[in-house]
Write a protein that holds these residues in place. Structure first.
Motif, PDB file in Angstrom:
ATOM      1  N   SER A   1       0.694  -1.234  -0.161  1.00 39.79           N
ATOM      2  CA  SER A   1      -0.493  -0.207   0.075  1.00 39.79           C
ATOM      3  C   SER A   1       0.473   1.530  -0.409  1.00 39.79           C
ATOM      4  CB  SER A   1      -0.619   0.245   1.391  1.00 39.79           C
ATOM      5  OG  SER A   1      -1.953   0.988   1.529  1.00 39.79           O
TER       6      SER A   1
ATOM      7  N   LEU B   1       2.503   1.805  -3.355  1.00 34.55           N
ATOM      8  CA  LEU B   1       1.344   2.457  -4.565  1.00 34.55           C
ATOM      9  C   LEU B   1       1.524   4.000  -4.198  1.00 34.55           C
ATOM     10  CD1 LEU B   1      -1.465  -0.548  -4.985  1.00 34.55           C
ATOM     11  CD2 LEU B   1       0.476   0.063  -6.353  1.00 34.55           C
TER      12      LEU B   1
ATOM     13  N   VAL C   1      -1.387  -2.567 -12.684  1.00 36.93           N
ATOM     14  CA  VAL C   1      -0.493  -3.029 -11.663  1.00 36.93           C
ATOM     15  C   VAL C   1      -0.708  -4.298 -12.363  1.00 36.93           C
ATOM     16  CG1 VAL C   1      -0.521  -3.801  -9.025  1.00 36.93           C
ATOM     17  CG2 VAL C   1      -1.191  -1.331  -9.166  1.00 36.93           C
TER      18      VAL C   1
ATOM     19  N   ALA D   1      -5.317  -3.006  -4.407  1.00 38.23           N
ATOM     20  CA  ALA D   1      -4.660  -1.922  -5.499  1.00 38.23           C
ATOM     21  C   ALA D   1      -6.430  -1.680  -6.436  1.00 38.23           C
ATOM     22  CB  ALA D   1      -4.054  -3.258  -6.405  1.00 38.23           C
TER      23      ALA D   1
ATOM     24  N   VAL E   1      -5.611   4.054  -8.847  1.00 35.60           N
ATOM     25  CA  VAL E   1      -5.578   2.430  -9.980  1.00 35.60           C
ATOM     26  C   VAL E   1      -6.126   2.019 -10.896  1.00 35.60           C
ATOM     27  CG1 VAL E   1      -4.743  -0.488  -9.299  1.00 35.60           C
ATOM     28  CG2 VAL E   1      -4.256   1.366  -8.035  1.00 35.60           C
TER      29      VAL E   1
ATOM     30  N   VAL F   1      -5.790  -3.586 -13.012  1.00 42.69           N
ATOM     31  CA  VAL F   1      -5.195  -4.973 -12.030  1.00 42.69           C
ATOM     32  C   VAL F   1      -4.746  -6.000 -13.028  1.00 42.69           C
ATOM     33  CG1 VAL F   1      -4.643  -6.027  -9.776  1.00 42.69           C
ATOM     34  CG2 VAL F   1      -5.571  -3.576 -10.266  1.00 42.69           C
TER      35      VAL F   1
END
Length: 492
Positions: free
Chosen positions: A382, A385, A397, A442, A448, A451
């Motif tokens: 975390s 990110l 990601v 994510a 983001v 993923v």
């Protein structure tokens, strides 16, 4: 700086301590010379500034992740390594808990109880005169801080997703998978269609131009057509990946001729982007720039070529988002590499250059040998990110986690699952449990945008061993069922 090791034979039992590095205020790893002696770890570095020492260290229930001290200043007498690592982790978790609580996060007992336990154990460690007992209390504090950090981040994930769903029925984050084999007619691909909403298609230089001067587009054409027929957003790339096996064999005859290599790379990018203009949701154009020596290109030459490729692609197609992917985002390799810039600063330079970059990709593969990263916990994922979010670019990601260890004949080179870094032997169930936490986190981060699971099947060539959604016999792993339920509950 000197650090006392308790017990003294820790220097022999933990040779991984030599992988340590320092970071300053910008959290960029810097080189350090580490000398292990009985009962002592001695560090030497060029800068006398205060900093944080990061070393692999065993933590009960979490394997051997990287752990960092708090910020320390140089002094003549040794610090106690275990106590300082416990201090650093407790400081980070308490600080993050305070920040999130200020933002409205409710901390349940699953967070406050281990956090209180960590504080009590740390208090005993720093007030104990017996080094052995102090180290024992510090290890207990460290383990409790890791548990608190895990629960804190899981709580954050749940509450943030719930909050975001108050404003929309489903989240717009793309959930994708890398297609490392032809999906047409494959049973695994049919199972995958209802689970993901995007697919990443391989199109390395080696695959597009196995013969010099001749391009082969048939496989990529067919996969794009398949994605469109299945209502999956096609994402392609990378074309230019700074990894030896991604380059065609004939290109190595040009090793060291940067001008010639650059000219051929730019021509390939121009032709590919022109051919697929308007047919892709994203171009993952370049991957792994400036993380290691390849084709005799220096760090600066790799960055310049990456920037030029993005610029040319944007001139050809100013609409399709262009992404550059970075491996090993924690950049622990900077502590021992002649390369000095690191993924965060490369991404920052490309973002500021106004060349058309529309996103930054991060490849997250903890517990693998390079190009994977050393083991980290959910809390550190975390924080990483959030650090890259400071670039003010959408993040994409890619995640890889193993379902077992041992030899994988279809994986890349000598890459392996690092046994000592894991709390136990990876299993399909542990892959599902860990992936569920990391993917959900994510998705919870609003910056983001996608993923992507690293690859679909272990039966076809891939980079990370045993990390597919389907095993070598074509059987779906437990993670597939979780992904299907997660997408149905939260994603478009």
């Amino acid at each position: 700086m000197k650090f006392r090791l308790t017990p003294p034979d820790l220097s022999e039992r933990l040779p991984e301590l030599r992988r340590g590095y320092f970071t300053g205020l910008d959290r960029t790893p810097e080189p350090v010379s580490i000398d292990l002696r009985p009962g002592l770890l001695v560090t030497q570095r060029d800068a006398p500034d205060s900093g944080r020492l990061h070393v692999p260290f065993p933590v009960e229930g979490f394997g051997m992740p990287f752990v960092s001290t708090a910020t320390l200043a140089e002094r003549s007498r040794p610090f106690d390594l275990t106590v300082e690592l416990a201090r650093g982790k407790l400081f980070d978790v308490r600080g993050q808990a305070a920040d999130w609580r200020h933002m409205g996060l409710h901390l349940p007992n699953e967070v406050s109880a281990p956090l209180a336990e960590a504080i009590r154990a740390f208090s005993r460690a720093v007030t104990c005169d017996d080094p052995a007992r102090a180290a024992s209390f510090a290890r207990a504090s460290l383990a409790a801080s890791f548990r608190a950090g895990e629960q804190l981040t899981a709580t954050y994930t749940t509450q943030v997703i719930r909050k975001r769903l108050e404003h929309a029925a489903k989240l717009p984050t793309l959930l994708g998978c890398g297609l490392n084999a032809d999906p047409v007619g494959s049973p695994w691909a049919e199972s995958l269609v209802g689970v993901i909403n995007a697919a990443r298609l391989r199109c390395s230089w080696a695959e597009l131009a196995p013969t010099e001067g001749r391009y082969r587009w048939e496989a990529l054409d067919a996969q794009i057509e398949w994605c469109q027929s299945q209502n999956l957003m096609p994402m392609a790339g990378p074309i230019l990946e700074f990894r030896p096996s991604s380059f065609p064999d004939w290109l190595w005859l040009w090793a060291g001729d940067v001008e010639a290599i650059s000219s051929m790379a730019i021509d390939l990018v121009r032709q590919a982007v022109t051919r697929y203009k308007g047919k892709l949701g994203h171009w993952h154009l370049v991957a792994r720039p400036a993380s290691g020596d390849v084709l005799g290109m220096s760090e600066e030459e790799q960055i310049r070529l990456a920037a030029r490729c993005v610029q040319v692609a944007h001139q050809v197609d100013p609409v399709t988002p262009l992404i550059v992917d970075f491996d090993q985002p924690w950049a622990e390799w900077l502590g021992s590499s002649p390369f000095r810039i690191g993924p965060l600063h490369v991404a920052d330079s490309l973002s500021r250059a106004e060349i058309g970059l529309a996103g930054v990709g991060l490849e997250v593969a903890p517990g693998f040998s390079a190009p994977g990263s050393h083991m980290r916990d959910l809390f550190e994922f975390s924080r990483m990110l959030d650090l890259f979010a400071l670039l003010n670019q959408p993040l994409h990601v890619t995640i890889a986690l193993p379902s077992t260890r041992g030899k994988d004949p279809q994986s890349s080179g000598e890459l392996k699952v690092e046994r000592r870094q894991w709390p136990g032997a990876p299993t399909p169930d542990s892959q599902r449990d860990m992936a569920a936490r990391w993917i959900a986190l994510a998705v919870a981060k609003p910056y983001v945008r996608s993923v992507i699971w690293t690859h679909a099947t272990d039966a076809a060539p891939h980079v990370f061993p045993h990390a597919g959604l389907f095993d070598a016999e074509g059987q779906a792993k437990p993670l597939m069922a979780w992904l299907q339920e997660f997408r149905a509950s939260y994603l478009l």
